[in-house]
Scaffold this motif. Structure first.
Motif, PDB file in Angstrom:
ATOM      1  N   VAL A 104       0.855  -1.195   0.000  1.00  0.00           N
ATOM      2  CA  VAL A 104       0.000   0.000   0.000  1.00  0.00           C
ATOM      3  C   VAL A 104       0.885   1.238   0.000  1.00  0.00           C
ATOM      4  CG1 VAL A 104      -1.781   1.286   1.255  1.00  0.00           C
ATOM      5  CG2 VAL A 104      -1.821  -1.216   1.277  1.00  0.00           C
ATOM      6  N   ALA A 105       0.532   2.182  -0.884  1.00  0.00           N
ATOM      7  CA  ALA A 105       1.280   3.439  -0.960  1.00  0.00           C
ATOM      8  C   ALA A 105       0.309   4.594  -1.124  1.00  0.00           C
ATOM      9  CB  ALA A 105       2.256   3.408  -2.135  1.00  0.00           C
ATOM     10  N   GLN A 106       0.724   5.740  -0.611  1.00  0.00           N
ATOM     11  CA  GLN A 106      -0.040   6.971  -0.809  1.00  0.00           C
ATOM     12  C   GLN A 106       0.807   7.911  -1.657  1.00  0.00           C
ATOM     13  OE1 GLN A 106      -1.337   9.060   2.703  1.00  0.00           O
ATOM     14  NE2 GLN A 106      -1.998  10.822   1.518  1.00  0.00           N
ATOM     15  N   VAL A 107       0.153   8.594  -2.575  1.00  0.00           N
ATOM     16  CA  VAL A 107       0.816   9.598  -3.402  1.00  0.00           C
ATOM     17  C   VAL A 107       0.223  10.951  -3.036  1.00  0.00           C
ATOM     18  CG1 VAL A 107       1.270  10.404  -5.741  1.00  0.00           C
ATOM     19  CG2 VAL A 107       1.120   7.947  -5.296  1.00  0.00           C
ATOM     20  N   PHE A 108       1.090  11.894  -2.721  1.00  0.00           N
ATOM     21  CA  PHE A 108       0.689  13.281  -2.460  1.00  0.00           C
ATOM     22  C   PHE A 108       1.248  14.112  -3.604  1.00  0.00           C
ATOM     23  CE2 PHE A 108       2.040  17.472  -0.959  1.00  0.00           C
ATOM     24  CZ  PHE A 108       0.822  17.997  -0.582  1.00  0.00           C
ATOM     25  N   ALA A 109       0.369  14.787  -4.355  1.00  0.00           N
ATOM     26  CA  ALA A 109       0.797  15.522  -5.541  1.00  0.00           C
ATOM     27  C   ALA A 109       0.135  16.888  -5.611  1.00  0.00           C
ATOM     28  CB  ALA A 109       0.469  14.720  -6.794  1.00  0.00           C
ATOM     29  N   PRO A 110       0.884  17.950  -5.308  1.00  0.00           N
ATOM     30  CA  PRO A 110       0.357  19.288  -5.549  1.00  0.00           C
ATOM     31  C   PRO A 110       0.197  19.495  -7.065  1.00  0.00           C
ATOM     32  CG  PRO A 110       2.201  19.359  -4.025  1.00  0.00           C
ATOM     33  CD  PRO A 110       2.168  17.987  -4.621  1.00  0.00           C
ATOM     34  N   THR A 111      -0.939  19.973  -7.471  1.00  0.00           N
ATOM     35  CA  THR A 111      -1.221  20.091  -8.899  1.00  0.00           C
ATOM     36  C   THR A 111      -1.942  21.389  -9.219  1.00  0.00           C
ATOM     37  OG1 THR A 111      -3.381  19.019  -8.730  1.00  0.00           O
ATOM     38  CG2 THR A 111      -1.509  17.585  -9.132  1.00  0.00           C
ATOM     39  N   GLN A 112      -1.951  21.693 -10.504  1.00  0.00           N
ATOM     40  CA  GLN A 112      -2.791  22.752 -11.066  1.00  0.00           C
ATOM     41  C   GLN A 112      -3.809  22.018 -11.925  1.00  0.00           C
ATOM     42  OE1 GLN A 112      -1.985  26.109 -10.470  1.00  0.00           O
ATOM     43  NE2 GLN A 112      -3.966  26.611 -11.299  1.00  0.00           N
ATOM     44  N   LEU A 113      -5.082  22.110 -11.582  1.00  0.00           N
ATOM     45  CA  LEU A 113      -6.148  21.443 -12.315  1.00  0.00           C
ATOM     46  C   LEU A 113      -6.898  22.494 -13.124  1.00  0.00           C
ATOM     47  CD1 LEU A 113      -7.868  18.895 -12.877  1.00  0.00           C
ATOM     48  CD2 LEU A 113      -9.185  19.477 -10.823  1.00  0.00           C
ATOM     49  N   THR A 114      -6.925  22.299 -14.434  1.00  0.00           N
ATOM     50  CA  THR A 114      -7.641  23.201 -15.328  1.00  0.00           C
ATOM     51  C   THR A 114      -8.889  22.470 -15.811  1.00  0.00           C
ATOM     52  OG1 THR A 114      -5.531  24.169 -16.001  1.00  0.00           O
ATOM     53  CG2 THR A 114      -7.440  24.645 -17.388  1.00  0.00           C
ATOM     54  N   VAL A 115     -10.067  22.992 -15.456  1.00  0.00           N
ATOM     55  CA  VAL A 115     -11.328  22.324 -15.786  1.00  0.00           C
ATOM     56  C   VAL A 115     -12.344  23.327 -16.300  1.00  0.00           C
ATOM     57  CG1 VAL A 115     -11.039  20.454 -14.112  1.00  0.00           C
ATOM     58  CG2 VAL A 115     -12.205  22.527 -13.423  1.00  0.00           C
ATOM     59  N   GLY A 116     -13.219  22.831 -17.176  1.00  0.00           N
ATOM     60  CA  GLY A 116     -14.288  23.683 -17.678  1.00  0.00           C
ATOM     61  C   GLY A 116     -15.254  22.906 -18.538  1.00  0.00           C
ATOM     62  N   GLU A 117     -16.480  23.326 -18.520  1.00  0.00           N
ATOM     63  CA  GLU A 117     -17.498  22.729 -19.389  1.00  0.00           C
ATOM     64  C   GLU A 117     -17.186  23.097 -20.836  1.00  0.00           C
ATOM     65  OE1 GLU A 117     -19.918  20.708 -18.264  1.00  0.00           O
ATOM     66  OE2 GLU A 117     -19.153  20.962 -16.231  1.00  0.00           O
ATOM     67  N   PRO A 118     -17.681  22.306 -21.802  1.00  0.00           N
ATOM     68  CA  PRO A 118     -17.416  22.639 -23.207  1.00  0.00           C
ATOM     69  C   PRO A 118     -17.869  24.063 -23.545  1.00  0.00           C
ATOM     70  CG  PRO A 118     -18.461  20.482 -23.029  1.00  0.00           C
ATOM     71  CD  PRO A 118     -18.505  21.103 -21.658  1.00  0.00           C
ATOM     72  N   GLY A 119     -17.013  24.810 -24.218  1.00  0.00           N
ATOM     73  CA  GLY A 119     -17.337  26.156 -24.656  1.00  0.00           C
ATOM     74  C   GLY A 119     -17.249  27.224 -23.580  1.00  0.00           C
ATOM     75  N   VAL A 120     -16.835  26.855 -22.391  1.00  0.00           N
ATOM     76  CA  VAL A 120     -16.740  27.811 -21.280  1.00  0.00           C
ATOM     77  C   VAL A 120     -15.262  27.983 -20.926  1.00  0.00           C
ATOM     78  CG1 VAL A 120     -17.353  28.198 -18.848  1.00  0.00           C
ATOM     79  CG2 VAL A 120     -18.986  27.100 -20.385  1.00  0.00           C
ATOM     80  N   GLU A 121     -14.901  29.215 -20.557  1.00  0.00           N
ATOM     81  CA  GLU A 121     -13.523  29.480 -20.137  1.00  0.00           C
ATOM     82  C   GLU A 121     -13.186  28.585 -18.935  1.00  0.00           C
ATOM     83  OE1 GLU A 121      -9.792  31.131 -20.283  1.00  0.00           O
ATOM     84  OE2 GLU A 121     -11.425  31.482 -21.707  1.00  0.00           O
ATOM     85  N   PRO A 122     -12.123  27.799 -19.025  1.00  0.00           N
ATOM     86  CA  PRO A 122     -11.812  26.889 -17.918  1.00  0.00           C
ATOM     87  C   PRO A 122     -11.275  27.626 -16.689  1.00  0.00           C
ATOM     88  CG  PRO A 122     -10.148  26.712 -19.642  1.00  0.00           C
ATOM     89  CD  PRO A 122     -11.208  27.649 -20.150  1.00  0.00           C
ATOM     90  N   ALA A 123     -11.525  27.011 -15.541  1.00  0.00           N
ATOM     91  CA  ALA A 123     -11.000  27.523 -14.266  1.00  0.00           C
ATOM     92  C   ALA A 123      -9.715  26.776 -13.943  1.00  0.00           C
ATOM     93  CB  ALA A 123     -12.029  27.299 -13.159  1.00  0.00           C
ATOM     94  N   ARG A 124      -8.798  27.488 -13.297  1.00  0.00           N
ATOM     95  CA  ARG A 124      -7.542  26.863 -12.851  1.00  0.00           C
ATOM     96  C   ARG A 124      -7.556  26.836 -11.329  1.00  0.00           C
ATOM     97  NH1 ARG A 124      -3.144  26.511 -16.310  1.00  0.00           N
ATOM     98  NH2 ARG A 124      -1.744  27.055 -14.609  1.00  0.00           N
ATOM     99  N   ASN A 125      -7.424  25.640 -10.785  1.00  0.00           N
ATOM    100  CA  ASN A 125      -7.462  25.467  -9.336  1.00  0.00           C
ATOM    101  C   ASN A 125      -6.217  24.736  -8.863  1.00  0.00           C
ATOM    102  OD1 ASN A 125     -10.236  26.424  -8.885  1.00  0.00           O
ATOM    103  ND2 ASN A 125     -10.783  24.626 -10.090  1.00  0.00           N
TER     104      ASN A 125
END
Length: 153
Positions: A104-125
């Motif tokens: 068993v292992a755990q992965v901790f990963a700080p990330t930048q997630l870019t998400v958005g619905e089709p045709g909408v300006e994506p948000a960066r979190n």
């Protein structure tokens, strides 16, 4: 007496070397699966994701603050997400692999997630992704995905 001490000291040394080699191998294996997971996510490749997520009703993914249980439910959610913008950038310098046990292992990963619905300006979190992986006969598989949204500073 001295021979017995030397024998046990040598045995302890070999055990320590074996443990370090196992830890390095485990970390390398888990890191490779995590890298594959990120590449598959960014390619929006549901078919390839099938081998990475554990086929279990106990697989847990927290998405948008709600639990998603089971691999098939996770696939349905990802299928919807992949219709729009969905991209993960990992901060490799801060990535950590934590050995919980030999299997068993755990992965901790700080990330930048870019998400958005089709045709909408994506948000960066900014998100801390926490994955738990279990080593099964077929290899390392993800059993939980627990992202934590980082408040803007």
């Amino acid at each position: 007496m001295v021979k017995r001490f030397l024998f046990f000291a040598a045995l302890a040394g070999l055990a320590a070397v074996a443990a370090l080699a196992h830890a390095a191998t485990m970390e390398d294996e888990v890191r490779a699966v995590f890298d594959k997971y990120i590449a598959i996510q960014n390619a929006h490749d549901l078919k390839s994701m099938r081998g990475l997520l554990a086929d279990s009703p106990d697989l847990l993914w927290i998405s948008r603050g709600k639990p998603i249980w089971g691999r098939e439910a996770a696939f349905k959610s990802l299928e919807e997400r992949y219709k729009g913008t969905w991209h993960i950038d990992v901060d490799r310098k801060e990535l950590r692999i934590i050995s919980v046990s030999r299997r068993v292992a755990q992965v901790f990963a700080p990330t930048q997630l870019t998400v958005g619905e089709p045709g909408v300006e994506p948000a960066r979190n900014r998100v801390y992704i926490n994955l738990v992986m279990v080593k099964k006969p077929e290899g390392w598989q993800i059993v939980s995905i627990l992202p934590i949204l980082v408040a803007p500073q």
